[in-house]
Enzyme design. Structure first.
Site, PDB file in Angstrom:
ATOM      1  N   ASP A 185       5.047  -1.328   6.857  1.00  0.00           N
ATOM      2  CA  ASP A 185       4.902  -2.077   8.114  1.00  0.00           C
ATOM      3  C   ASP A 185       6.243  -2.582   8.622  1.00  0.00           C
ATOM      4  O   ASP A 185       6.362  -2.966   9.779  1.00  0.00           O
ATOM      5  CB  ASP A 185       3.916  -3.240   7.933  1.00  0.00           C
TER       6      ASP A 185
ATOM      7  N   GLU B 130       8.645   4.400   1.519  1.00  0.00           N
ATOM      8  CA  GLU B 130       7.192   4.233   1.725  1.00  0.00           C
ATOM      9  C   GLU B 130       6.526   5.595   1.493  1.00  0.00           C
ATOM     10  O   GLU B 130       6.969   6.597   2.048  1.00  0.00           O
ATOM     11  CB  GLU B 130       6.955   3.698   3.152  1.00  0.00           C
TER      12      GLU B 130
ATOM     13  N   ASP C 155       7.183  -4.019  -2.598  1.00  0.00           N
ATOM     14  CA  ASP C 155       6.257  -4.534  -1.588  1.00  0.00           C
ATOM     15  C   ASP C 155       5.087  -3.561  -1.531  1.00  0.00           C
ATOM     16  O   ASP C 155       4.991  -2.725  -0.644  1.00  0.00           O
ATOM     17  CB  ASP C 155       7.008  -4.598  -0.242  1.00  0.00           C
ATOM     18  N   SER C 156       4.222  -3.658  -2.532  1.00  0.00           N
ATOM     19  CA  SER C 156       3.246  -2.582  -2.728  1.00  0.00           C
ATOM     20  C   SER C 156       1.818  -3.048  -2.546  1.00  0.00           C
ATOM     21  O   SER C 156       1.532  -4.240  -2.575  1.00  0.00           O
ATOM     22  CB  SER C 156       3.387  -2.011  -4.133  1.00  0.00           C
ATOM     23  N   THR C 157       0.932  -2.083  -2.392  1.00  0.00           N
ATOM     24  CA  THR C 157      -0.507  -2.341  -2.366  1.00  0.00           C
ATOM     25  C   THR C 157      -0.971  -2.722  -3.774  1.00  0.00           C
ATOM     26  O   THR C 157      -0.205  -2.715  -4.724  1.00  0.00           O
ATOM     27  CB  THR C 157      -1.254  -1.079  -1.902  1.00  0.00           C
TER      28      THR C 157
HETATM   29  N1  AAT Z   1       4.319  -5.661   3.826  1.00  0.00           N
HETATM   30  C1  AAT Z   1       3.015  -6.016   3.350  1.00  0.00           C
HETATM   31  C2  AAT Z   1       2.153  -4.852   3.226  1.00  0.00           C
HETATM   32  C3  AAT Z   1       1.906  -4.222   2.065  1.00  0.00           C
HETATM   33  S1  AAT Z   1       1.826  -2.587   2.291  1.00  0.00           S
HETATM   34  C4  AAT Z   1       2.226  -1.814   0.819  1.00  0.00           C
HETATM   35  C5  AAT Z   1       2.628  -0.376   1.072  1.00  0.00           C
HETATM   36  O1  AAT Z   1       2.923   0.227  -0.181  1.00  0.00           O
HETATM   37  C6  AAT Z   1       1.578   0.524   1.743  1.00  0.00           C
HETATM   38  O2  AAT Z   1       2.043   0.916   3.005  1.00  0.00           O
HETATM   39  C7  AAT Z   1       1.455   1.725   0.792  1.00  0.00           C
HETATM   40  O3  AAT Z   1       1.328   2.958   1.466  1.00  0.00           O
HETATM   41  C8  AAT Z   1       2.760   1.629   0.001  1.00  0.00           C
HETATM   42  N2  AAT Z   1       2.755   2.297  -1.308  1.00  0.00           N
HETATM   43  C9  AAT Z   1       1.752   2.368  -2.209  1.00  0.00           C
HETATM   44  N3  AAT Z   1       2.129   3.092  -3.274  1.00  0.00           N
HETATM   45  C10 AAT Z   1       3.414   3.495  -3.059  1.00  0.00           C
HETATM   46  C11 AAT Z   1       4.352   4.285  -3.797  1.00  0.00           C
HETATM   47  N4  AAT Z   1       4.022   4.801  -4.986  1.00  0.00           N
HETATM   48  N5  AAT Z   1       5.583   4.474  -3.263  1.00  0.00           N
HETATM   49  C12 AAT Z   1       5.912   3.950  -2.056  1.00  0.00           C
HETATM   50  N6  AAT Z   1       5.064   3.214  -1.311  1.00  0.00           N
HETATM   51  C13 AAT Z   1       3.822   2.983  -1.801  1.00  0.00           C
HETATM   52  C14 AAT Z   1       1.704  -4.898   0.757  1.00  0.00           C
HETATM   53  C15 AAT Z   1       0.600  -5.857   0.811  1.00  0.00           C
HETATM   54  C16 AAT Z   1       0.364  -6.623  -0.449  1.00  0.00           C
HETATM   55  C17 AAT Z   1      -1.094  -6.590  -0.837  1.00  0.00           C
HETATM   56  C18 AAT Z   1      -1.726  -7.901  -0.805  1.00  0.00           C
HETATM   57  N7  AAT Z   1      -3.145  -7.871  -0.972  1.00  0.00           N
END
Ligand code: AAT
Length: 279
Positions: free
Chosen positions: A88, A108, A158-160
């Site tokens: 984002d 990302e 900053d991951s899911t």
């Molecule tokens: N900035 C706050 C939003 C997030 S998004 C986290 C991002 O991590 C997602 O866009 C996802 O596609 C990405 N992602 C997941 N796995 C990987 C990977 N292996 N390599 C690179 N990117 C990845 C975080 C929110 C926090 C959650 C709170 N509930």
């Protein structure tokens, strides 16, 4: 019964969180996850991945300031920064505010998160529109980190949640690779979920990071749209202690949550959180 349409997230099998919506702007299934952009009454526009809130216009500042500024104001010279995930653009927008940051690389996995954030969340994605300090890679963060050594001053995870593509971002081997990708005085910080909802994960991740980094610290922030509203970040540092920073020397910056006093206060943990991370 209140009228209107609602988005409901099943935060856990026993806990649901609902927001009244005015419209669904976009939905799609990407190669990695289900993505939705919706407009909510309380929180403004919201990015949802796999039915979990990732960010909203009204509370995103807390998460993005707190994942960035604590590490960037602990490291005396954070020239080169990596953000894993964060498509984002919120974290990288905060990074480029620092005069000492020369280059910020976003890695990302899902290009569609980047593209739809630019379209629907331009306030958050502002640094992704050709900012001179910013480089964007669409790649798996686990792989990218393994291919780099002695490269970055600060790495932010900053991951899911640790399901699907982000599972590898919560593994001990990954933190080992992050250690190698950092310079000899580097710092990592990862979002590590809620102490109310994910206590076991916090304990496990803290132990793993502490076994690798000489300075390991946990801090908290209040993020209303994430499960329980209380959120944790875990920092692993090769040298610098975030609590030893002379906060009176932190340069002025435009923020809405982070302050020099809060830089220290965020490390004051409630007893039940201290208990999650004790030796
Ligand atoms: N900035 C706050 C939003 C997030 S998004 C986290 C991002 O991590 C997602 O866009 C996802 O596609 C990405 N992602 C997941 N796995 C990987 C990977 N292996 N390599 C690179 N990117 C990845 C975080 C929110 C926090 C959650 C709170 N509930």
């Amino acid at each position: 019964m209140s009228s209107g349409f609602w988005y409901t997230e099943e935060q856990t099998p026993n806990l649901r969180y609902s927001s009244k919506i005015t419209q669904t702007l976009h939905t799609e299934t990407t190669p990695f996850q289900e993505l939705a952009m919706i407009d909510t009454v309380q929180w403004g526009r919201m990015l949802v991945l796999d039915n979990m809130v990732m960010t909203t216009i009204k509370d995103e500042f807390v998460y993005h300031e707190m994942i960035s500024h604590v590490a960037l104001n602990t490291h005396p010279n954070p020239k080169k920064v990596m953000i894993i995930g964060g498509g984002d653009g919120g974290a990288i927008r905060e990074c480029v505010k620092h005069a000492k940051v020369e280059k910020a690389v976003l890695c990302e996995i899902d290009g569609r998160v980047i593209e739809t954030s630019k379209e629907y969340l331009p306030e958050i994605a502002s640094a992704l529109f050709g900012h001179p300090k910013v480089e964007v890679l669409v790649a798996d963060g686990v792989k990218h980190i393994q291919e780099n050594e002695n490269e970055y001053d600060v790495i932010m995870v900053d991951s899911t949640e640790p399901v699907g593509p982000a599972e590898g971002l919560f593994a001990a081997e990954f933190y080992q690779a992050v250690y190698r990708a950092l310079k000899p005085d580097g710092i990592m910080v990862a979002q590590t979920e809620s102490p109310f909802v994910n206590a076991d994960l916090i304990s496990r991740v803290f132990k793993d990071i502490r076994s690798i980094f000489p300075v390991t610290k946990l801090y908290l922030a209040s993020i209303p749209t994430y499960p329980s509203g209380l959120w944790s970040f875990t920092m692993g540092s090769k040298q610098y202690d975030p609590e030893a920073v002379d906060v009176s020397a932190i340069p002025e910056m435009e923020t809405r949550y982070y302050t020099p006093a809060l830089h220290k206060a965020a490390f004051c943990l409630p007893k039940f959180v201290q208990d999650l991370i004790k030796e």
